[in-house]
Scaffold this motif. Structure first.
Motif, short mmCIF file in Angstrom:
data_model
loop_
_atom_site.label_atom_id
_atom_site.label_comp_id
_atom_site.label_asym_id
_atom_site.label_seq_id
_atom_site.Cartn_x
_atom_site.Cartn_y
_atom_site.Cartn_z
N GLY A 188 8.25 -0.35 -7.97
CA GLY A 188 9.39 -1.17 -7.55
C GLY A 188 9.31 -2.64 -7.91
O GLY A 188 10.01 -3.46 -7.30
N PHE A 189 8.50 -2.98 -8.92
CA PHE A 189 8.40 -4.38 -9.35
C PHE A 189 8.91 -4.49 -10.79
O PHE A 189 8.19 -4.14 -11.73
N PRO A 190 10.13 -4.97 -10.98
CA PRO A 190 10.70 -5.00 -12.32
C PRO A 190 10.06 -6.04 -13.25
O PRO A 190 10.16 -5.93 -14.47
N LEU A 200 6.31 -8.83 -9.48
CA LEU A 200 7.35 -9.56 -8.74
C LEU A 200 8.63 -8.74 -8.65
O LEU A 200 8.99 -7.98 -9.56
N HIS A 201 9.31 -8.95 -7.53
CA HIS A 201 10.70 -8.52 -7.36
C HIS A 201 11.48 -9.76 -6.97
O HIS A 201 11.13 -10.43 -5.99
N PRO A 202 12.53 -10.13 -7.71
CA PRO A 202 13.22 -11.41 -7.45
C PRO A 202 13.75 -11.55 -6.04
O PRO A 202 13.87 -12.68 -5.53
N LEU A 203 14.04 -10.43 -5.37
CA LEU A 203 14.65 -10.49 -4.04
C LEU A 203 13.66 -10.19 -2.91
O LEU A 203 14.07 -10.06 -1.77
N ARG A 204 12.37 -10.12 -3.26
CA ARG A 204 11.37 -9.76 -2.24
C ARG A 204 10.25 -10.79 -2.24
O ARG A 204 9.66 -11.07 -3.28
N LYS A 205 9.95 -11.36 -1.08
CA LYS A 205 8.88 -12.36 -0.99
C LYS A 205 7.57 -11.73 -0.49
O LYS A 205 7.59 -10.71 0.21
N ASN A 206 6.49 -12.35 -0.85
CA ASN A 206 5.16 -11.96 -0.37
C ASN A 206 4.64 -13.08 0.53
O ASN A 206 4.30 -14.16 0.06
N ARG A 239 0.84 -1.21 0.00
CA ARG A 239 0.00 0.00 0.00
C ARG A 239 0.87 1.25 0.00
O ARG A 239 0.61 2.21 -0.75
N GLN A 240 1.92 1.24 0.82
CA GLN A 240 2.81 2.40 0.88
C GLN A 240 3.57 2.59 -0.44
O GLN A 240 3.78 3.73 -0.89
N ARG A 241 4.00 1.51 -1.05
CA ARG A 241 4.70 1.61 -2.34
C ARG A 241 3.79 2.21 -3.41
O ARG A 241 4.21 3.03 -4.23
N LEU A 242 2.53 1.76 -3.41
CA LEU A 242 1.58 2.28 -4.40
C LEU A 242 1.30 3.76 -4.17
O LEU A 242 1.22 4.55 -5.11
N LYS A 243 1.18 4.15 -2.90
CA LYS A 243 0.98 5.57 -2.58
C LYS A 243 2.17 6.40 -3.02
O LYS A 243 2.02 7.49 -3.61
N ALA A 244 3.37 5.89 -2.76
CA ALA A 244 4.59 6.62 -3.11
C ALA A 244 4.74 6.79 -4.62
O ALA A 244 5.38 7.73 -5.09
N SER A 245 4.12 5.87 -5.38
CA SER A 245 4.20 5.96 -6.84
C SER A 245 3.14 6.90 -7.42
O SER A 245 3.07 7.09 -8.63
N LYS A 287 0.65 -2.19 -15.38
CA LYS A 287 2.04 -2.66 -15.46
C LYS A 287 3.02 -1.50 -15.29
O LYS A 287 4.03 -1.62 -14.57
N THR A 288 2.72 -0.39 -15.93
CA THR A 288 3.58 0.79 -15.81
C THR A 288 3.66 1.27 -14.36
O THR A 288 4.74 1.57 -13.83
N CYS A 289 2.50 1.31 -13.71
CA CYS A 289 2.45 1.77 -12.32
C CYS A 289 3.20 0.81 -11.38
O CYS A 289 3.88 1.24 -10.45
#
Length: 498
Positions: free
Chosen positions: A416-418, A303-309, A161-167, A409-411
């Motif tokens: 932070g999700f490559p 997905l981020h390869p180094l981050r788990k959900n 949620r915070q990542r989405l807000k920051a974007s 996808k752009t958002c």
């Protein structure tokens, strides 16, 4: 029992209507073709549900090319709501007016949002919706607050949620009909798409039917297959033909309510054709079965390869930044919300991915559901061919959906999700089917009036997703419940007034 009201179907429309009518003291009989779900090991088995399809019906329909397929509808007490994602969200105010989309325009509704608002609030309270206001810029005006706080974000979802807000996005809490503690007490799994046999979801059985059946004047018959309705020369429905325990019966009732779902309700009206009504019942307008809509939907995995959900259920957020426009002043794109957490057995069982890759992706993915409006089209329709249901869905507005997925996808990359992957839902996945008995004021162009009463048959009501004039781009369950409460009040004031 000689019923005053026969309700065919126990899903969101039929169950909510039964709850609304029950205090009248009138004799109400609910007919359900399926049985109540019983707890089983498959309830929380993702492979059994999504890959093996153990709960799918033993039924085949035809598509527009006469190719047989197995539909994803469910026949059980509570209907499809037993498997739903429990999102109980209002249509936005703009959805009740004509809207220009990339793929065409919607016709609007014969009633305004303000007319349905009190019933929306009553439905939220009846179904104990967990939600909040002030987060979503598209949230419509309301006359009262939610009675329960929103379902809590899990830690990784709170960070999302915070990542989405920051974007630059405005993530908002999904309004949900879920008692999260009760659900998790029965097993630590998502609820989206899973059958509710523990009462953790506020579905049609857990709330609507339970409320109705607390009254001694309400009965429920399960395993009851309705085959046709009969009407006399004056237009009144005089009988409901059904099979119960292998015995054919005809039930008489003062008022008949059809709540079997957008496909089955239309099919039953068409199957009731007679010498008096050669095109089927409620079909003077030739609109029964037409204007079938099914949301354009895709799963989008970030997905981020180094981050788990590590989320268990995940489904607590939505994004409506592109609901009223594309963000640049253009036509609307749709709604975005989280899916129930995708697991390795789901990916392994429904995609060609190797097991090791399914495990890796599921451990890292944040799973979104992108949903765009399908527009009404009279050639998108339900018909019968030699007694078999034929569903010729003419998908529309697809360019809008592609734009929504691309925007998401752009958002997500900005957040932070490559790696962002997407996959559209196919015809085997019902995504809020509606529209086959549309509501309207003109009997020549619609099937029911603004209270869901048939224009052609004064004692016939259709109370389910069939009557929705548009699909909007949000889950329809709450709108169906609100319309059922509105219809229930009208029936009480008119049919029961004597």
């Amino acid at each position: 029992m000689q019923p005053d009201v026969v309700i065919i179907g126990s899903g969101m429309g039929g169950a909510t209507l039964a709850a609304a009518l029950a205090p009248s003291g009138r004799r109400i009989l609910i007919l359900e073709r399926g049985e109540a779900l019983k707890p089983s090991p498959a309830d929380r088995d993702a492979r059994a549900i999504f890959a093996d399809g153990v709960f799918r019906p033993d039924e085949m329909w035809l598509d527009g090319s006469d190719q047989a397929f197995n539909p994803g509808n469910f026949y059980n007490v509570g209907g499809n709501s037993k498997f739903y994602g429990a999102v109980l969200i209002r249509y936005r105010e703009a959805d009740f007016s004509p809207i220009e989309h990339r793929g065409g325009s919607t016709p609007g509704w014969p009633i305004a949002y303000e007319e349905l608002e009190p019933d929306y609030l009553a439905a939220e309270h009846l179904y104990e919706v967990r939600g909040t206001t002030g987060e979503d810029p598209t949230d419509p005006a309301r006359s009262g607050a939610y009675l329960h706080a929103p379902v809590r974000d899990e830690p990784d979802i709170a960070q999302l949620r915070q990542r989405l807000k920051a974007s630059g996005l405005n993530p908002a809490s999904l309004p949900l009909g879920v008692d999260i503690d009760r659900w998790l007490a029965a097993g630590r799994h998502p609820w989206d798409g899973h059958p509710d046999t523990c009462g953790g979801k506020m579905d049609a059985e857990t709330i609507g039917l339970k409320t109705a059946l607390e009254h001694p004047n309400v009965d429920l018959w399960t395993g009851c297959q309705v085959s046709s309705l009969q009407a006399n020369v004056d237009g009144r429905i005089t009988g409901v033909s059904c099979t119960l325990e292998g015995e054919e019966r005809t039930i008489d009732a003062g008022t008949v309510v059809l709540s079997a779902g957008a496909v089955q309700s239309a099919a039953l009206l068409l199957a009731s054709a007679s010498e008096l009504y050669p095109k089927g019942l409620a079909n003077r307008s030739d609109q029964v079965g037409r204007n079938f809509m099914n949301h354009n939907c895709s799963a989008v995995l970030a997905l981020h390869p180094l981050r788990k959900n590590r989320a268990i259920y995940q489904k607590t957020l939505m994004i409506n930044d592109f609901y009223l426009s594309d963000g640049k002043g253009g036509a609307p794109l749709g709604n975005i919300q989280l899916l129930g957490k995708i697991s390795a057995p789901i990916l392994d069982g429904t995609t060609p991915l190797p097991r090791w890759l399914a495990v890796m992706l599921a451990a890292r993915s944040f799973d979104f559901y992108a949903m765009s409006e399908d527009l009404p089209n009279p050639e998108s329709r339900v018909t019968l061919k030699n007694g078999q249901i034929k569903l010729d869905w003419q998908r529309s507005n697809w360019a809008t959906h592609e734009a929504l997925v691309q925007q998401l996808k752009t958002c997500l990359r900005k957040a932070g999700f490559p790696i962002v992957l997407s996959r559209a839902f196919d015809r085997r996945t019902p995504s809020h089917q509606c529209g086959t008995a549309r509501m309207g004021r003109d009997p020549a162009l619609s099937v029911v009036d603004t209270y869901c009463r048939s224009h052609d048959h004064p004692n016939l009501f259709i109370v389910d997703a069939s009557v929705l004039p548009t699909s909007a781009a949000v889950n329809p369950a709450l709108t169906i419940a609100a319309l059922a409460l509105r219809a229930g009040r009208h029936i009480t004031d008119t049919e029961f007034a004597a």
